[in-house]
Scaffold this motif. Structure first.
Motif, short mmCIF file in Angstrom:
data_model
loop_
_atom_site.label_atom_id
_atom_site.label_comp_id
_atom_site.label_asym_id
_atom_site.label_seq_id
_atom_site.Cartn_x
_atom_site.Cartn_y
_atom_site.Cartn_z
N TYR B 33 10.80 48.52 10.02
CA TYR B 33 10.66 47.35 10.88
C TYR B 33 10.44 47.80 12.32
O TYR B 33 10.99 48.81 12.76
CB TYR B 33 11.91 46.46 10.79
CG TYR B 33 12.07 45.88 9.41
CD1 TYR B 33 12.75 46.56 8.41
CD2 TYR B 33 11.49 44.65 9.10
CE1 TYR B 33 12.86 46.04 7.14
CE2 TYR B 33 11.60 44.12 7.83
CZ TYR B 33 12.29 44.82 6.85
OH TYR B 33 12.39 44.30 5.59
N ARG B 51 8.76 42.95 13.23
CA ARG B 51 7.63 42.95 12.32
C ARG B 51 7.93 43.95 11.23
O ARG B 51 8.32 45.08 11.52
CB ARG B 51 6.35 43.33 13.08
CG ARG B 51 5.11 43.51 12.25
CD ARG B 51 4.69 42.25 11.58
NE ARG B 51 4.04 41.34 12.54
CZ ARG B 51 4.32 40.07 12.62
NH1 ARG B 51 5.24 39.53 11.83
NH2 ARG B 51 3.69 39.32 13.47
N ASP B 55 3.52 43.69 6.92
CA ASP B 55 2.89 42.53 7.53
C ASP B 55 2.13 42.96 8.78
O ASP B 55 2.71 43.08 9.85
CB ASP B 55 3.96 41.49 7.89
CG ASP B 55 3.37 40.24 8.50
OD1 ASP B 55 4.14 39.36 8.91
OD2 ASP B 55 2.12 40.14 8.58
N GLU B 56 0.83 43.19 8.62
CA GLU B 56 0.04 43.65 9.74
C GLU B 56 -0.63 42.52 10.50
O GLU B 56 -1.45 42.76 11.37
CB GLU B 56 -1.04 44.63 9.25
CG GLU B 56 -0.51 46.02 8.99
CD GLU B 56 -1.63 47.03 8.80
OE1 GLU B 56 -1.93 47.37 7.65
OE2 GLU B 56 -2.21 47.47 9.82
N ASN B 58 -1.34 40.02 13.24
CA ASN B 58 -0.98 39.93 14.64
C ASN B 58 -0.26 38.61 14.90
O ASN B 58 -0.42 37.64 14.15
CB ASN B 58 -2.23 40.02 15.51
CG ASN B 58 -2.84 41.40 15.45
OD1 ASN B 58 -2.14 42.39 15.26
ND2 ASN B 58 -4.16 41.48 15.59
N GLU B 59 0.54 38.62 15.92
CA GLU B 59 1.33 37.43 16.20
C GLU B 59 1.16 37.02 17.65
O GLU B 59 1.06 37.86 18.54
CB GLU B 59 2.81 37.68 15.89
CG GLU B 59 3.69 36.47 16.16
CD GLU B 59 4.97 36.49 15.36
OE1 GLU B 59 5.03 37.19 14.34
OE2 GLU B 59 5.91 35.80 15.78
#
Lengths: 115, 116
Positions: B33, B51, B55-56, B58-59
């Motif tokens: 993480y 993240r 889970d790649e 983008n946020e």
């Protein structure tokens, strides 16, 4: 919003004295941590605590350090005989589960100054 | 061994500029993480984002966005239209499955100074 509370916010102590830093983690959290940040440097892991025992500790966490949860709410870090190099900000953190994919809640820190 | 590198020690921008804070990590674990924390002048650590390694995506959260790229082992943080209140030290951190996620390893931090 629940928060981790640390006391005192600032403590000054003489070299060689014992200090106890106190933390009240969030009430339904199960895992507790102490981190240290020497002024201007990065935050470093000291120790993790679960089920009333240490689950992991770093090489910084030598025999001068100890932790306990004396009454089910407080979580303390004791430094037996402080040295000048123990001067730092100490952060307590807690999380509800045992994996860090959940948010670690940090306290506001205790600034320890050893003179 | 786990390691987090924040090569930028200090960045100075003028308000309303965009700024990107770099974070490069090293891990042998496939499950880990990544986190960003903000440390304002008052000293507390404020959680910004986590993240997981699977889970790649983008946020984006308001003016903040994060770009996670496993191919380059990077997890960069961009502030759009920076404000004076963004002035702080920003830390990137890593937690690995092989340590039972029992600790965060922090980078050395990037000090962001936003001037009016």
């Amino acid at each position: 919003e629940p928060e981790v509370t640390q006391t005192p916010s600032h403590q000054v102590t003489q070299m060689g004295q014992e200090v106890i830093l106190r933390c009240v983690p969030i009430s339904n959290h199960l895992y507790f941590y102490w981190y240290r940040q020497i002024l201007g440097q990065k935050v470093e892991f000291l120790v993790s605590f679960y089920n009333n025992e240490i689950s992991e500790k770093s090489e910084i966490f030598d025999d001068q350090f100890s932790v306990e949860r004396p009454d089910g709410s407080n979580f303390t870090l004791k430094i037996r005989s402080t040295k000048l190099e123990d001067s730092a900000m100490y952060f307590c953190a807690s999380i509800r589960t045992g994996i860090m994919n959940t948010e670690a809640f940090f306290g506001q820190g205790t600034r320890l100054t050893v003179v | 061994a786990q390691k987090v590198t924040q090569a930028q020690t200090e960045i100075s921008v003028v308000e309303k500029e965009d700024v990107t804070l770099d974070c490069v990590y090293e891990t042998r674990d496939t499950t880990y993480y990544l986190f960003w924390y903000k440390q304002p002048p008052s000293g507390e650590l404020v959680f910004l984002i986590r993240r997981n390694s699977f889970d790649e995506q983008n946020e984006i959260s308001g003016r903040y966005s994060w770009n996670f790229q496993k191919s380059t082992s990077s997890f960069n943080f961009t502030i759009t239209a920076s404000q004076v209140v963004d002035s702080a030290v920003y830390f990137c951190a890593l937690s690995e499955a092989n340590t039972g996620f029992q600790k965060l390893v922090f980078g050395t931090g990037t000090r962001l100074l936003v001037s009016p």
